[in-house]
Design an enzyme around this catalytic site. Sequence first.
Site, PDB file in Angstrom:
ATOM      1  N   ASP A  24       0.835  -1.208   0.000  1.00 18.78           N
ATOM      2  CA  ASP A  24       0.000   0.000   0.000  1.00 18.78           C
ATOM      3  C   ASP A  24       0.870   1.259   0.000  1.00 18.78           C
ATOM      4  O   ASP A  24       1.964   1.258   0.563  1.00 18.78           O
ATOM      5  CB  ASP A  24      -0.908  -0.027   1.246  1.00 18.78           C
ATOM      6  CG  ASP A  24      -2.115   0.880   1.079  1.00 18.78           C
ATOM      7  OD1 ASP A  24      -2.330   1.412  -0.037  1.00 18.78           O
ATOM      8  OD2 ASP A  24      -2.839   1.062   2.068  1.00 18.78           O
ATOM      9  N   HIS A  41       2.542   3.604  -9.129  1.00 17.89           N
ATOM     10  CA  HIS A  41       2.365   2.163  -9.347  1.00 17.89           C
ATOM     11  C   HIS A  41       3.597   1.587 -10.054  1.00 17.89           C
ATOM     12  O   HIS A  41       4.027   0.474  -9.757  1.00 17.89           O
ATOM     13  CB  HIS A  41       1.103   1.898 -10.167  1.00 17.89           C
ATOM     14  CG  HIS A  41      -0.167   2.227  -9.414  1.00 17.89           C
ATOM     15  ND1 HIS A  41      -0.389   1.822  -8.121  1.00 17.89           N
ATOM     16  CD2 HIS A  41      -1.279   2.929  -9.775  1.00 17.89           C
ATOM     17  CE1 HIS A  41      -1.585   2.246  -7.718  1.00 17.89           C
ATOM     18  NE2 HIS A  41      -2.136   2.922  -8.702  1.00 17.89           N
ATOM     19  N   LEU A 136      12.033 -20.097  -5.475  1.00 18.06           N
ATOM     20  CA  LEU A 136      11.070 -19.247  -4.763  1.00 18.06           C
ATOM     21  C   LEU A 136       9.733 -19.359  -5.490  1.00 18.06           C
ATOM     22  O   LEU A 136       9.711 -19.424  -6.721  1.00 18.06           O
ATOM     23  CB  LEU A 136      11.551 -17.783  -4.811  1.00 18.06           C
ATOM     24  CG  LEU A 136      10.597 -16.718  -4.262  1.00 18.06           C
ATOM     25  CD1 LEU A 136      10.674 -16.676  -2.731  1.00 18.06           C
ATOM     26  CD2 LEU A 136      10.942 -15.324  -4.788  1.00 18.06           C
TER      27      LEU A 136
HETATM   28  C1  FPP Z   1      -2.034   0.282  -3.316  1.00 18.73           C
HETATM   29  O1  FPP Z   1      -1.582   1.612  -3.411  1.00 18.73           O
HETATM   30  C2  FPP Z   1      -1.513  -0.485  -4.418  1.00 18.73           C
HETATM   31  C3  FPP Z   1      -2.253  -1.028  -5.422  1.00 18.73           C
HETATM   32  C4  FPP Z   1      -3.719  -0.901  -5.488  1.00 18.73           C
HETATM   33  C5  FPP Z   1      -1.657  -1.743  -6.546  1.00 18.73           C
HETATM   34  C6  FPP Z   1      -0.381  -2.467  -6.251  1.00 18.73           C
HETATM   35  C7  FPP Z   1       0.352  -2.566  -7.540  1.00 18.73           C
HETATM   36  C8  FPP Z   1       1.699  -2.524  -7.694  1.00 18.73           C
HETATM   37  C9  FPP Z   1       2.626  -2.530  -6.561  1.00 18.73           C
HETATM   38  C10 FPP Z   1       2.348  -2.447  -9.006  1.00 18.73           C
HETATM   39  C11 FPP Z   1       1.842  -3.349 -10.054  1.00 18.73           C
HETATM   40  C12 FPP Z   1       1.909  -4.775  -9.694  1.00 18.73           C
HETATM   41  C13 FPP Z   1       2.415  -5.727 -10.497  1.00 18.73           C
HETATM   42  C14 FPP Z   1       2.364  -7.154 -10.083  1.00 18.73           C
HETATM   43  C15 FPP Z   1       3.023  -5.395 -11.773  1.00 18.73           C
HETATM   44  P1  FPP Z   1      -2.642   2.777  -3.445  1.00 18.73           P
HETATM   45  O2  FPP Z   1      -2.838   3.200  -4.853  1.00 18.73           O
HETATM   46  O3  FPP Z   1      -3.897   2.393  -2.735  1.00 18.73           O
HETATM   47  O4  FPP Z   1      -1.862   3.889  -2.634  1.00 18.73           O
HETATM   48  P2  FPP Z   1      -2.504   5.001  -1.681  1.00 18.73           P
HETATM   49  O5  FPP Z   1      -3.143   4.269  -0.530  1.00 18.73           O
HETATM   50  O6  FPP Z   1      -1.303   5.777  -1.259  1.00 18.73           O
HETATM   51  O7  FPP Z   1      -3.466   5.775  -2.525  1.00 18.73           O
END
Ligand code: FPP
Length: 247
Positions: A24, A41, A136
Amino acid sequence: MAKAAPQIQSEVAALPAHIAIIMDGNGRWAKQQGIARVRGHKQGAEAIRTLLEACKTRPHIKYITLYAFSTENWNRPKDEVSDLMELLRHYIRHEAKTMHKEGVRLRFIGDREALSKDIQKELADVEAMTAGNTALTLVIALSYGSRQELANAMKRIGQKIADGSLKPDAVTEQMISEHLDTSDIPDPDLLIRTGGDERLSNFLLWQSAYTELYFTEVLWPDFSGAHLDKAIECFSQRERRFGARNE
Ligand code: FPP
């Protein structure tokens, strides 16, 4: 006759073999930098590379499960959903071969039917290509929601009861585990959530019944090997009793 020592189902947690992560904070990281969310992202995807690199020198880690896209994430603005899907497509295409060379087995959990057909095919191909790898196992949760996963398991078990091949009394915890997407994956030892919130957000609810939880303010794109070590250090100081008591 001397009484046998009571069997205490307890152990001082050594080092975690399976680490699950709620990644997150990508959006807030981008905001801090004054750049578009999508770049947060992208940096989050970089942080996955860093994590996998760190796993190479921490051989006790045999499984990593990442919450990449939840069933609830479909409710985000259309542009963000399509950015995330594009990033995923790109990530799988570009990283899969390298991961394969490094002995990583890739597994995907979640509702694949909700993903586009081309992504579904990529996922199936990558799983087949890496199926024999043992260094892994990287599990990526996509369009995943624990309640939906449990409901699906209940439907399949219910079907067996309805057709007479299973008696209600024969339903066990193990049987439920075997009907989940994670049937071939051990439960996580440690679950890390970055970004400061302290909740599970519908991630591995059944599987994390005895998992140690670790929350950190660090935003996912900033998560480094040193942060991983801090979480592992905290884990190793905990005593896992699995509901039993140590006299
Ligand atoms: C939460 O951050 C994260 C996500 C909803 C997406 C996680 C995705 C990635 C780490 C990258 C892509 C993944 C792959 C496997 C290629 P948020 O957007 O909710 O952050 P915030 O809480 O700060 O708004």
